[in-house]
Scaffold this motif. Sequence first.
Motif, PDB file in Angstrom:
ATOM      1  N   ASN A  74      15.144  10.709 -13.229  1.00 16.74           N
ATOM      2  CA  ASN A  74      15.188  10.060 -11.917  1.00 16.74           C
ATOM      3  C   ASN A  74      16.246   8.970 -11.834  1.00 16.74           C
ATOM      4  OD1 ASN A  74      13.075  11.732 -11.370  1.00 16.74           O
ATOM      5  ND2 ASN A  74      11.509  10.145 -11.318  1.00 16.74           N
ATOM      6  N   THR A  75      16.412   8.220 -12.917  1.00 22.69           N
ATOM      7  CA  THR A  75      17.401   7.146 -12.914  1.00 22.69           C
ATOM      8  C   THR A  75      18.813   7.674 -12.668  1.00 22.69           C
ATOM      9  OG1 THR A  75      18.259   5.271 -14.172  1.00 22.69           O
ATOM     10  CG2 THR A  75      17.661   7.214 -15.452  1.00 22.69           C
ATOM     11  N   PHE A  76      19.101   8.880 -13.164  1.00 25.07           N
ATOM     12  CA  PHE A  76      20.437   9.451 -12.979  1.00 25.07           C
ATOM     13  C   PHE A  76      20.692   9.821 -11.518  1.00 25.07           C
ATOM     14  CE2 PHE A  76      19.303  11.093 -17.408  1.00 25.07           C
ATOM     15  CZ  PHE A  76      19.763   9.940 -18.026  1.00 25.07           C
ATOM     16  N   PHE A  77      19.654  10.329 -10.848  1.00 19.99           N
ATOM     17  CA  PHE A  77      19.790  10.639  -9.419  1.00 19.99           C
ATOM     18  C   PHE A  77      20.041   9.374  -8.617  1.00 19.99           C
ATOM     19  CE2 PHE A  77      17.026  14.273 -10.773  1.00 19.99           C
ATOM     20  CZ  PHE A  77      17.927  15.292 -10.482  1.00 19.99           C
ATOM     21  N   ALA A  78      19.301   8.319  -8.938  1.00 24.65           N
ATOM     22  CA  ALA A  78      19.449   7.055  -8.215  1.00 24.65           C
ATOM     23  C   ALA A  78      20.849   6.484  -8.399  1.00 24.65           C
ATOM     24  CB  ALA A  78      18.397   6.050  -8.691  1.00 24.65           C
ATOM     25  N   VAL A  79      21.336   6.504  -9.641  1.00 20.38           N
ATOM     26  CA  VAL A  79      22.661   5.957  -9.937  1.00 20.38           C
ATOM     27  C   VAL A  79      23.744   6.758  -9.212  1.00 20.38           C
ATOM     28  CG1 VAL A  79      24.395   5.782 -11.772  1.00 20.38           C
ATOM     29  CG2 VAL A  79      22.090   4.869 -12.127  1.00 20.38           C
ATOM     30  N   GLN A  80      23.639   8.084  -9.244  1.00 22.39           N
ATOM     31  CA  GLN A  80      24.649   8.909  -8.591  1.00 22.39           C
ATOM     32  C   GLN A  80      24.667   8.679  -7.080  1.00 22.39           C
ATOM     33  OE1 GLN A  80      27.094  10.632 -10.076  1.00 22.39           O
ATOM     34  NE2 GLN A  80      27.849  10.737  -7.973  1.00 22.39           N
ATOM     35  N   ASN A  81      23.484   8.486  -6.493  1.00 20.21           N
ATOM     36  CA  ASN A  81      23.411   8.195  -5.058  1.00 20.21           C
ATOM     37  C   ASN A  81      24.151   6.901  -4.721  1.00 20.21           C
ATOM     38  OD1 ASN A  81      21.841  10.477  -4.716  1.00 20.21           O
ATOM     39  ND2 ASN A  81      19.893   9.356  -4.640  1.00 20.21           N
ATOM     40  N   ILE A  82      23.972   5.891  -5.562  1.00 22.26           N
ATOM     41  CA  ILE A  82      24.620   4.588  -5.335  1.00 22.26           C
ATOM     42  C   ILE A  82      26.133   4.724  -5.461  1.00 22.26           C
ATOM     43  CG2 ILE A  82      24.893   2.245  -6.231  1.00 22.26           C
ATOM     44  CD1 ILE A  82      21.894   2.526  -7.166  1.00 22.26           C
ATOM     45  N   ILE A  83      26.583   5.381  -6.505  1.00 21.74           N
ATOM     46  CA  ILE A  83      28.021   5.543  -6.715  1.00 21.74           C
ATOM     47  C   ILE A  83      28.654   6.314  -5.566  1.00 21.74           C
ATOM     48  CG2 ILE A  83      29.748   6.702  -8.165  1.00 21.74           C
ATOM     49  CD1 ILE A  83      28.036   5.927 -10.589  1.00 21.74           C
ATOM     50  N   ALA A  84      28.011   7.393  -5.130  1.00 23.09           N
ATOM     51  CA  ALA A  84      28.543   8.177  -4.016  1.00 23.09           C
ATOM     52  C   ALA A  84      28.628   7.335  -2.752  1.00 23.09           C
ATOM     53  CB  ALA A  84      27.664   9.404  -3.772  1.00 23.09           C
ATOM     54  N   ALA A  85      27.636   6.470  -2.537  1.00 21.26           N
ATOM     55  CA  ALA A  85      27.640   5.613  -1.348  1.00 21.26           C
ATOM     56  C   ALA A  85      28.754   4.578  -1.409  1.00 21.26           C
ATOM     57  CB  ALA A  85      26.286   4.928  -1.204  1.00 21.26           C
ATOM     58  N   VAL A  86      28.998   4.017  -2.588  1.00 18.43           N
ATOM     59  CA  VAL A  86      30.076   3.031  -2.743  1.00 18.43           C
ATOM     60  C   VAL A  86      31.429   3.699  -2.520  1.00 18.43           C
ATOM     61  CG1 VAL A  86      31.244   1.491  -4.370  1.00 18.43           C
ATOM     62  CG2 VAL A  86      28.748   1.523  -4.261  1.00 18.43           C
ATOM     63  N   GLU A  87      31.618   4.873  -3.101  1.00 16.91           N
ATOM     64  CA  GLU A  87      32.877   5.593  -2.912  1.00 16.91           C
ATOM     65  C   GLU A  87      33.092   5.943  -1.437  1.00 16.91           C
ATOM     66  OE1 GLU A  87      33.448   7.812  -7.217  1.00 16.91           O
ATOM     67  OE2 GLU A  87      32.383   8.857  -5.601  1.00 16.91           O
ATOM     68  N   ASN A  88      32.024   6.360  -0.769  1.00 16.93           N
ATOM     69  CA  ASN A  88      32.118   6.665   0.659  1.00 16.93           C
ATOM     70  C   ASN A  88      32.486   5.425   1.468  1.00 16.93           C
ATOM     71  OD1 ASN A  88      31.594   8.505   3.004  1.00 16.93           O
ATOM     72  ND2 ASN A  88      29.989   7.000   3.410  1.00 16.93           N
ATOM     73  N   LYS A  89      31.912   4.280   1.090  1.00 14.35           N
ATOM     74  CA  LYS A  89      32.220   3.012   1.754  1.00 14.35           C
ATOM     75  C   LYS A  89      33.706   2.670   1.605  1.00 14.35           C
ATOM     76  CE  LYS A  89      31.453  -1.421   3.075  1.00 14.35           C
ATOM     77  NZ  LYS A  89      31.005  -1.854   4.397  1.00 14.35           N
ATOM     78  N   LEU A  90      34.242   2.857   0.428  1.00 11.80           N
ATOM     79  CA  LEU A  90      35.650   2.575   0.177  1.00 11.80           C
ATOM     80  C   LEU A  90      36.556   3.447   1.047  1.00 11.80           C
ATOM     81  CD1 LEU A  90      35.567   2.211  -3.698  1.00 11.80           C
ATOM     82  CD2 LEU A  90      36.234   0.420  -2.101  1.00 11.80           C
ATOM     83  N   GLN A  91      36.177   4.701   1.175  1.00  9.08           N
ATOM     84  CA  GLN A  91      36.972   5.612   1.997  1.00  9.08           C
ATOM     85  C   GLN A  91      36.895   5.233   3.466  1.00  9.08           C
ATOM     86  OE1 GLN A  91      35.439   9.460   0.937  1.00  9.08           O
ATOM     87  NE2 GLN A  91      36.443   9.485  -1.068  1.00  9.08           N
ATOM     88  N   ASN A 110      16.160   7.192 -26.687  1.00 10.14           N
ATOM     89  CA  ASN A 110      16.758   8.382 -27.287  1.00 10.14           C
ATOM     90  C   ASN A 110      16.747   9.553 -26.308  1.00 10.14           C
ATOM     91  OD1 ASN A 110      17.341   7.184 -29.758  1.00 10.14           O
ATOM     92  ND2 ASN A 110      15.372   7.728 -30.640  1.00 10.14           N
ATOM     93  N   THR A 111      15.596   9.787 -25.677  1.00  9.53           N
ATOM     94  CA  THR A 111      15.511  10.857 -24.688  1.00  9.53           C
ATOM     95  C   THR A 111      16.409  10.560 -23.495  1.00  9.53           C
ATOM     96  OG1 THR A 111      13.272  11.538 -25.307  1.00  9.53           O
ATOM     97  CG2 THR A 111      13.959  12.021 -23.056  1.00  9.53           C
ATOM     98  N   LEU A 112      16.418   9.304 -23.067  1.00  6.60           N
ATOM     99  CA  LEU A 112      17.247   8.912 -21.928  1.00  6.60           C
ATOM    100  C   LEU A 112      18.713   9.250 -22.166  1.00  6.60           C
ATOM    101  CD1 LEU A 112      17.542   7.236 -19.207  1.00  6.60           C
ATOM    102  CD2 LEU A 112      18.052   5.297 -20.709  1.00  6.60           C
ATOM    103  N   PHE A 113      19.269   8.809 -23.289  1.00  8.87           N
ATOM    104  CA  PHE A 113      20.699   8.997 -23.516  1.00  8.87           C
ATOM    105  C   PHE A 113      21.043  10.420 -23.953  1.00  8.87           C
ATOM    106  CE2 PHE A 113      20.544   4.309 -23.737  1.00  8.87           C
ATOM    107  CZ  PHE A 113      21.497   4.047 -22.768  1.00  8.87           C
ATOM    108  N   ALA A 114      20.071  11.123 -24.527  1.00  7.83           N
ATOM    109  CA  ALA A 114      20.314  12.530 -24.878  1.00  7.83           C
ATOM    110  C   ALA A 114      20.424  13.402 -23.635  1.00  7.83           C
ATOM    111  CB  ALA A 114      19.202  13.050 -25.782  1.00  7.83           C
ATOM    112  N   SER A 115      19.856  12.934 -22.523  1.00  8.37           N
ATOM    113  CA  SER A 115      19.851  13.739 -21.302  1.00  8.37           C
ATOM    114  C   SER A 115      20.819  13.229 -20.244  1.00  8.37           C
ATOM    115  CB  SER A 115      18.431  13.788 -20.721  1.00  8.37           C
ATOM    116  OG  SER A 115      17.936  12.479 -20.457  1.00  8.37           O
ATOM    117  N   LEU A 116      21.738  12.338 -20.613  1.00  2.15           N
ATOM    118  CA  LEU A 116      22.746  11.860 -19.660  1.00  2.15           C
ATOM    119  C   LEU A 116      23.514  13.032 -19.069  1.00  2.15           C
ATOM    120  CD1 LEU A 116      24.222   8.768 -21.518  1.00  2.15           C
ATOM    121  CD2 LEU A 116      23.289   8.730 -19.199  1.00  2.15           C
ATOM    122  N   PRO A 117      23.787  13.013 -17.764  1.00  6.75           N
ATOM    123  CA  PRO A 117      24.539  14.107 -17.139  1.00  6.75           C
ATOM    124  C   PRO A 117      25.903  14.289 -17.802  1.00  6.75           C
ATOM    125  CG  PRO A 117      23.554  12.684 -15.470  1.00  6.75           C
ATOM    126  CD  PRO A 117      23.359  11.988 -16.785  1.00  6.75           C
ATOM    127  N   ALA A 118      26.238  15.508 -18.128  1.00  4.15           N
ATOM    128  CA  ALA A 118      27.472  15.790 -18.861  1.00  4.15           C
ATOM    129  C   ALA A 118      28.709  15.433 -18.045  1.00  4.15           C
ATOM    130  CB  ALA A 118      27.506  17.263 -19.264  1.00  4.15           C
TER     131      ALA A 118
END
Length: 366
Positions: free
Chosen positions: A76-93, A118-126
């Motif tokens: 879930n944390t990865f989805f949340a982070v990606q949503n934030i990054i996409a929103a910031v990039e969209n704001k810049l554009q 260990n599980t958290l970092f082993a499952s980081l999006p590639a």
Amino acid sequence: MEMEVEKINISAEAHPMTGGDGLYSYTKNSDYQRSVIHASREMICEEISKKLDIKPISSTSYPFRIADLGCSVGPNTFFAVQNIIAAVENKLQIEGLSSSGIPEFHVFFNDHVSNDFNTLFASLPAGRLYFTAGVPGSFYGRLFPAASLDFVHSSYALQWLSMVPKEVTDKNSPAYNKGKIYYASASEEVIQAYSTQFSKDIGTFLSARAKEIVCGGMMVLIMPAIPNGTPVSESTGGILYDLLGSCFMDMAKMGLTDEAKVDSFNLPMYLVSPREIEDLVERNGYFSIERLEQITNLTTPDVQTGTMHLRAAMQGIIGKHFGSEIIDQLFDRFSEKLADQSSYIFNARHERVTQLLVVLKRKLTD
């Protein structure tokens, strides 16, 4: 206005979710929490687009720093982070600032030292387009250097108190919570003890973040809550935790666990109302409330899903106090009781529970 929080890694009780990726893990049993992250995505994007002070971070000379507090084990944390990054990039554009370069993103994943990193970092999006770091420690204290974060996110973490209120396990206190594991249907003294502890914790949390977030930076908090004016005893969360408590008492009467252990066990969780969180943020004074939204249009879980989600969140703290040998029987019993009452608990669920989205912005001056 004077900051009260200066301690780093302040002492707080740890309540890690079940690690790994097994049958009872949080990884496999956090779909409901994920649905709230998805449901809040457009609202968060909208607030970032309107409210985030973007010009200071448009340069590529330094990274845009994001922290997810209470990240657990993913995904879930990865989805949340990606949503934030996409929103910031969209704001810049939108602001026409992307031509000067998109900043690099540095994401800090925080949770207690006992979290399964260990599980958290082993499952980081590639294919992630951000740098990562783990930050162990309680968020009820300082975690980062002053003015080092641009954006903070915390989902399904702040309902966990830093500690069980001491009064509720003190036999000589009016707030002694004998025979119960939660405050939902307890005395007014017990309810007040929980409320007071939550108020202290939120004040500490906000003051620590005020040190760490740059002026004009933002913070998003998502937490289970109850509607204004709803007694916690009538909320779905309160009913479920009381149901779990009754399972403990049944097992104590059968000699399967010690009744004294039940008396000394209380869940360190608090369900806040929108009005309460609004008052606490305003009392703290370091943040402005940009959005306070109740999310209610979510899929109702079935009995098995509800049981598995609760077990993924609770079996660690229960096993620590009672021993792991009672876990299977406890949740089997809970599932049976939940099935008997599911039509009542889940059918009226939308009226008694809500998920709260709070968007805050660090004030430019204290």
